[in-house]
Design a protein around this motif. Structure first.
Motif, PDB file in Angstrom:
ATOM      1  N   GLU B   9       0.943   9.684   8.988  1.00  0.00           N
ATOM      2  CA  GLU B   9       0.720   8.588  10.049  1.00  0.00           C
ATOM      3  C   GLU B   9      -0.545   7.926   9.630  1.00  0.00           C
ATOM      4  O   GLU B   9      -0.626   6.541   9.589  1.00  0.00           O
ATOM      5  CB  GLU B   9       0.587   9.174  11.278  1.00  0.00           C
ATOM      6  N   GLN B  10      -1.585   8.797   9.272  1.00  0.00           N
ATOM      7  CA  GLN B  10      -3.088   8.166   8.913  1.00  0.00           C
ATOM      8  C   GLN B  10      -2.908   7.278   7.704  1.00  0.00           C
ATOM      9  O   GLN B  10      -3.644   6.339   7.650  1.00  0.00           O
ATOM     10  CB  GLN B  10      -4.232   9.390   8.939  1.00  0.00           C
ATOM     11  N   ARG B  11      -2.165   7.914   6.906  1.00  0.00           N
ATOM     12  CA  ARG B  11      -1.897   7.160   5.766  1.00  0.00           C
ATOM     13  C   ARG B  11      -1.320   5.914   5.662  1.00  0.00           C
ATOM     14  O   ARG B  11      -1.740   4.798   5.244  1.00  0.00           O
ATOM     15  CB  ARG B  11      -1.109   8.100   4.613  1.00  0.00           C
ATOM     16  N   SER B  12      -0.263   5.878   6.630  1.00  0.00           N
ATOM     17  CA  SER B  12       0.360   4.547   6.691  1.00  0.00           C
ATOM     18  C   SER B  12      -0.345   3.470   7.520  1.00  0.00           C
ATOM     19  O   SER B  12      -0.252   2.400   7.169  1.00  0.00           O
ATOM     20  CB  SER B  12       1.974   4.755   7.130  1.00  0.00           C
ATOM     21  N   GLN B  13      -1.099   4.068   8.511  1.00  0.00           N
ATOM     22  CA  GLN B  13      -1.727   3.046   9.227  1.00  0.00           C
ATOM     23  C   GLN B  13      -3.118   2.607   8.483  1.00  0.00           C
ATOM     24  O   GLN B  13      -3.688   1.569   8.684  1.00  0.00           O
ATOM     25  CB  GLN B  13      -2.373   3.755  10.478  1.00  0.00           C
ATOM     26  N   THR B  24      -8.317  -4.494  -1.366  1.00  0.00           N
ATOM     27  CA  THR B  24      -7.343  -3.868  -2.521  1.00  0.00           C
ATOM     28  C   THR B  24      -7.605  -2.655  -2.657  1.00  0.00           C
ATOM     29  O   THR B  24      -8.802  -2.107  -2.169  1.00  0.00           O
ATOM     30  CB  THR B  24      -7.741  -4.533  -3.815  1.00  0.00           C
ATOM     31  N   VAL B  25      -6.918  -1.734  -3.193  1.00  0.00           N
ATOM     32  CA  VAL B  25      -7.193  -0.262  -3.442  1.00  0.00           C
ATOM     33  C   VAL B  25      -8.728   0.021  -4.179  1.00  0.00           C
ATOM     34  O   VAL B  25      -9.153   0.691  -3.991  1.00  0.00           O
ATOM     35  CB  VAL B  25      -6.224   0.394  -4.029  1.00  0.00           C
ATOM     36  N   TYR B  42      -7.366   6.699  -9.019  1.00  0.00           N
ATOM     37  CA  TYR B  42      -6.130   6.992  -9.360  1.00  0.00           C
ATOM     38  C   TYR B  42      -5.505   7.788  -8.235  1.00  0.00           C
ATOM     39  O   TYR B  42      -4.413   7.650  -7.690  1.00  0.00           O
ATOM     40  CB  TYR B  42      -6.069   7.939 -10.690  1.00  0.00           C
ATOM     41  N   GLU B  43      -6.426   8.902  -7.789  1.00  0.00           N
ATOM     42  CA  GLU B  43      -5.897   9.788  -6.582  1.00  0.00           C
ATOM     43  C   GLU B  43      -5.755   8.844  -5.398  1.00  0.00           C
ATOM     44  O   GLU B  43      -4.667   9.027  -4.647  1.00  0.00           O
ATOM     45  CB  GLU B  43      -6.906  10.953  -6.543  1.00  0.00           C
ATOM     46  N   VAL B  44      -6.771   8.030  -5.211  1.00  0.00           N
ATOM     47  CA  VAL B  44      -6.544   7.035  -4.034  1.00  0.00           C
ATOM     48  C   VAL B  44      -5.261   6.433  -3.934  1.00  0.00           C
ATOM     49  O   VAL B  44      -4.716   6.353  -3.033  1.00  0.00           O
ATOM     50  CB  VAL B  44      -7.742   6.396  -3.711  1.00  0.00           C
ATOM     51  N   HIS B  45      -5.017   5.697  -5.114  1.00  0.00           N
ATOM     52  CA  HIS B  45      -3.539   4.969  -5.284  1.00  0.00           C
ATOM     53  C   HIS B  45      -2.408   6.187  -4.911  1.00  0.00           C
ATOM     54  O   HIS B  45      -1.583   5.796  -4.227  1.00  0.00           O
ATOM     55  CB  HIS B  45      -3.355   4.477  -6.746  1.00  0.00           C
ATOM     56  N   ALA B  46      -2.305   7.149  -5.610  1.00  0.00           N
ATOM     57  CA  ALA B  46      -1.408   8.219  -5.240  1.00  0.00           C
ATOM     58  C   ALA B  46      -1.315   8.690  -3.824  1.00  0.00           C
ATOM     59  O   ALA B  46      -0.276   8.620  -3.261  1.00  0.00           O
ATOM     60  CB  ALA B  46      -1.515   9.274  -6.282  1.00  0.00           C
ATOM     61  N   TYR B  47      -2.357   8.808  -3.225  1.00  0.00           N
ATOM     62  CA  TYR B  47      -2.362   9.137  -1.871  1.00  0.00           C
ATOM     63  C   TYR B  47      -1.948   8.017  -0.952  1.00  0.00           C
ATOM     64  O   TYR B  47      -0.958   8.324  -0.135  1.00  0.00           O
ATOM     65  CB  TYR B  47      -3.954   9.307  -1.359  1.00  0.00           C
ATOM     66  N   LEU B  48      -2.374   6.829  -1.262  1.00  0.00           N
ATOM     67  CA  LEU B  48      -1.648   5.684  -0.382  1.00  0.00           C
ATOM     68  C   LEU B  48      -0.163   5.490  -0.572  1.00  0.00           C
ATOM     69  O   LEU B  48       0.520   5.142   0.436  1.00  0.00           O
ATOM     70  CB  LEU B  48      -2.407   4.317  -0.835  1.00  0.00           C
TER      71      LEU B  48
END
Lengths: 238, 105
Positions: B9-13, B24-25, B42-48
């Motif tokens: 939920e935190q990620r999608s919001q 942008t990311v 890269y990790e932040v991209h993957a997390y999102l």
């Protein structure tokens, strides 16, 4: 205190991230682009690409014909002409016949003797930034209309995205500024974390959570609460 | 490491907030990095994308980074007729040349 060699660091990071290629590559990309446009336009016109910096100074250019190079050089030395207008106004400029168009009188007079009659020029837009202009010069009048402008704009759109990444001249400067700010705020926040860790005997993670909590409660940024913490020692602990 | 029940939920919001604010990311990561975030771009991209899980502190740092950037974005106001450059050249005082993207004064 030893100073961080930020310039080297910036260049290294920029290169790793693929932001910076050598000037050679920029020139090559620009000249390939000019050739591609020439090949795709009927009537074997002369084409060129100019990249400009924020002040309208030419940083890089390529053209398929000496005539284009010459007509362009005149534009930049006079400070007026269709490509400069396309770049500044961020709109497509079409000249039906150079001889009867009097928007750029000094430039027109200078190119009267040259085989330049119709011109179309589009700005190279990367996001909101105009990087330069693409232009086509034809020896015959009345060669170009809005539809040529649209085709050229399609070229410009793709090209600008690419050029924005390889254009090296301003990237290191921008990177240095943002890198300096980034590194120093990261430093500051970590120092604040360290103080909380020592003061309360907590882990780095817990200290960070407390900083985040403080920032949220105060409606301040993380840098602001860290700065406050680092610069002001509470009286009780003096 | 399993997903925290609140993480999706935190990620999608966060993703919604980023797209609404046109961040942008890369921009988010740079800000987060400057706030001593420890995950790479890269990790932040993957997390999102929901591919990896991040510890709660790193997730909150990303949220704070996003919120700080939103708070700094100047709101967009509608211009008045005399603020439209080029509409009425006579109305613009001479010598005042602005690029189209210049903010209204």
């Amino acid at each position: 205190m030893t100073r961080l060699p930020l310039d080297d660091l910036t260049a290294t990071i920029a290169r790793i991230r693929g932001l910076l290629l050598t000037e050679e590559k920029v020139d090559r990309a620009v000249s390939l682009l000019a050739r591609a446009i020439k090949e795709s336009m009927p009537g074997n016109p002369g084409t060129g690409v100019s990249l400009l910096d924020a002040g309208g100074k030419r940083t890089s250019s390529a053209s398929t014909d000496a005539m284009v190079e010459q007509a362009d050089a005149i534009q930049y030395s006079l400070g007026e002409g269709p490509c400069l207008t396309a770049w500044a106004s961020e709109e497509v400029v079409i000249i039906d016949d150079v001889h009867t168009d009097d928007r750029w009188p000094r430039w027109r007079d200078a190119v009267l003797g040259m085989p330049v009659r119709s011109v179309v020029s589009t700005p190279l837009m990367a996001g909101k930034e105009a990087l330069g202009a693409l232009k086509i010069y034809s020896a015959l009048p009345g060669q170009y209309d809005e539809s040529t402008g649209r085709v050229l704009s399609l070229f410009a759109g793709t090209a600008a995205t690419l050029l924005a990444h390889i254009q090296g001249s301003e990237a290191p400067l921008k990177m240095t500024e943002s890198l300096k700010a980034t590194v120093s705020s990261r430093d500051l926040i970590n120092r604040a974390c360290g103080m909380l860790m020592e003061r309360h005997g907590v882990s780095h993670d817990q200290a960070m959570q407390e900083l985040i909590k403080n920032a949220r409660a105060a409606g301040a940024t993380l840098v602001e609460v860290s700065e406050q913490l680092v610069t002001r020692v509470p009286p009780a602990e003096r | 490491m399993g997903f925290d029940p609140h993480e999706p939920e935190q990620r999608s919001q966060l993703k919604d907030a980023l797209s609404a604010a046109d961040i942008t990311v890369g921009e988010l990561w740079l800000r987060y990095f400057s706030m001593s975030g420890s995950a790479g771009e890269y990790e932040v991209h993957a997390y999102l994308q929901g591919l990896i899980s991040l510890p709660v502190t790193q997730r909150d740092l990303l949220a704070l980074a996003c919120n700080e950037m939103i708070a700094e974005t100047p709101p967009k106001y509608a211009p008045y007729a005399d603020q439209i450059v080029g509409a009425e050249p006579d109305d613009v005082p001479s010598g005042e040349v602005r690029r189209r993207d210049a903010p209204p004064s």
